[in-house]
Design an enzyme around this catalytic site. Structure first.
Site: not given
Length: 565
Positions: A198, A492
């Protein structure tokens, strides 16, 4: 390991010490235990609501259509997504079931019971390893906030400073990272974490250079001057004048929005696309000049729920993203549940190795109805926005049979352009055969590196093995592009956000690059100033190397960019 680009220097400020562990020896009388359980439940509910409130505040409900004027392009979507995931974890009743029992049966205070239980769960997650281990920081942040709510203690948080600083910590909780001010925090340096932690995700969204898994972070003290390079992972204590002069501002902030369309200096078309995690991300993608969306993570409307969203809700969510890129195209990835994104209604409750378990397209083996409904909803949304080309792809494909099965289901739902994610070496090596059934492929470089190098992508000690510059990974990408024989091959993964690596990928045969919105201007500019021949020469040099560091240096030499580190 560098996880968010930029090269800056400045004084260190450390995160404050965590709350101390509550006294576990105190015992409550029988008559006070029900009230203590109620207090714990209220505290947990308040913490969960706090995460959701931060997520709501972080979201920018900016409607966007291509070419519209938009005011902001910050980290709001990424922050909101991470905070909502943490809120869902905090509100899971099973998380504090043992704490409730500890209060009723052993008489622990609610703060001691919460601390003990959540620390035990965190230790269990750490022992499992893999993507589960990445939630340890989240669990400990929940623990701290619950205890603070119960005791009235002030929460540790981001240090305040009138001057710019480099934030140093063992690791950062999502609630802390989401509230960073890029005008003050010029870089992040953490001792733990990985490229998909995160901390990394939110640092990239904020445009803050960041290095994770750096042991030196534990040695630094307030006031130390450090140079941090979020591209190479280089960290220097007390840089000299020459080294300080090499610092640059974060490129995505310094550049104007990309004017597009994407192409090399000699006119070879290269799609410069954005990754989006939900409707709120569209504003940033449009404002930064993305040609379209190369990865729409549709799981945003599934997370934090006990059952799948209904047909109408899904149609509305998908339509809102398609409307943002009228005249362009949007690649929608079907639900990528499992591994670090377990869903109670879809994935097995306990797996010994979830990264190698039932995830992505594999969940359709157990619950085919969820995929069927999603494909029908995507097709319906596409029908409502006919001037946006809606492409659909499945994650975690390993065999030609799986690709054929997904393509058949997608086309039966009414979708014309169908592809698959290439995240496994098996899919990369079989790309020619995959193209007998699909129209395009998209490489997820984080997982491809993880499975190629047999190294957990979230492991700090193994971060070097997960580097997409590893020659073995580059060779698989080249193999995949060769098998495509000129048909669309996208990237991606986070590799696409590195301007130098992006040029190597184009040289390997990649036809489109999709990245965080902030990286679009830098990558678009890098591709636009480089010829296809230079890209190919850089790719040849990188593939011939034997280490990731050598590959980067070799490519940089060809492109005439001085490598650092």
């Amino acid at each position: 390991m560098g996880v968010s680009p930029g090269r800056v220097f400045g004084p260190v400020l450390r995160m404050p010490d965590a709350l101390p562990e509550p006294d576990g020896s105190a015992r409550l009388p029988e008559g006070e235990r029900d009230a203590a359980v109620a207090a714990l439940e209220r505290a947990v509910a308040a913490v969960s609501a706090g995460y959701r409130a931060r997520a709501d505040a972080a979201e920018t409900p900016a409607p966007a259509s291509r070419g519209g004027a938009l005011a902001s392009s910050g980290s709001a979507p990424a922050s909101a997504e991470v905070l909502r995931a943490t809120a869902a974890l905090a509100s899971d009743p099973s998380l504090i079931a043992d704490a409730t029992a500890a209060i009723r049966e052993r008489g622990l205070t609610p703060e001691a019971a919460a601390w003990e239980t959540l620390e035990t769960v965190a230790a269990q997650f750490a022992e499992v390893g893999g993507l589960q281990a990445e939630r340890v920081t989240d669990l400990r942040d929940i623990r701290t906030r619950v205890v603070a709510e119960l005791t009235g203690a002030p929460l540790p948080g981001i240090p305040e400073s009138a001057e710019p600083f480099v934030l140093v910590a063992d690791d950062l909780a999502p609630a802390d990272t989401a509230e960073l001010d890029p005008a003050r925090c010029i870089a992040i340096l953490s001792a733990e974490g990985g490229p998909t932690s995160h901390t990394a995700i939110l640092a990239r969204g904020l445009g803050i250079p960041a290095v994770v898994a750096a042991p030196i972070a534990r040695e630094l003290v307030d006031g130390d001057i450090v140079l941090v390079d979020g591209t190479t992972g280089e960290v220097m204590r007390d840089p000299d004048a020459t080294q300080r002069a090499s610092a640059t501002s974060e490129p995505a902030v310094a550049l104007e929005p990309f004017a597009g369309p994407g192409a090399t200096a000699d006119g070879t078309a290269v799609g410069i696309l954005a990754n989006v995690g939900g409707p709120a991300d569209v504003a940033a993608a449009v404002e930064r000049g993305a040609d379209g969306v190369g990865l729409f993570r549709t799981e945003f409307c599934f997370l934090g729920r006990t059952e799948a969203p209904g047909f109408d809700e899904q149609v509305a969510a998908y339509r809102s993203v398609l409307e943002g890129f009228r005249g362009g195209h949007v690649v929608l990835r079907t639900l990528d549940a499992g591994s670090d994104k377990p869903l109670p209604f879809l994935t097995p409750e306990h797996e010994q190795n979830p990264a190698l378990g039932v995830r992505g397209f594999r969940t359709a083996r157990l619950h085919p109805d969820v995929l069927t409904l999603q494909l029908e909803a995507i097709a319906a949304a596409a029908g409502q926005v006919p001037d946006t080309a809606a492409w659909v792809m499945a994650p975690m494909i390993a065999t030609v049979t799986e690709a054929a099965d997904f393509a058949s289901q997608a086309r039966a739902a009414g979708l014309d352009t169908v592809g698959v994610m290439v995240e496994t070496p098996a899919a990369a090596l079989m790309s020619a055969e995959l193209f007998a059934h699909v129209d395009f492929v998209s490489l997820g470089t984080n997982d491809l590196a993880q499975y190629t190098m047999a190294a957990d992508r979230l492991s700090g000690p193994l971060a070097e093995l997960g580097d997409p510059w590893q020659p073995a990974v580059l060779r698989l990408i080249a193999e995949c592009a060769t098998g495509a024989a000129g048909r669309p091959v996208g990237v991606c993964g986070e590799a696409a956000a590195d301007p130098l690596l992006a040029r190597v990928l184009v040289g390997l045969g990649v036809t489109s690059l999709s990245m965080t919105a902030r990286a679009v201007p830098a990558v678009g500019a890098a591709i636009g100033e480089t010829s296809l021949a230079q890209c190919r020469s850089a790719a040849t040099a990188a593939v011939a190397a034997t280490t990731a560091r050598e590959a980067r240096a070799a490519a940089a030499a060809v492109i005439a960019v001085e490598p650092r580190g």
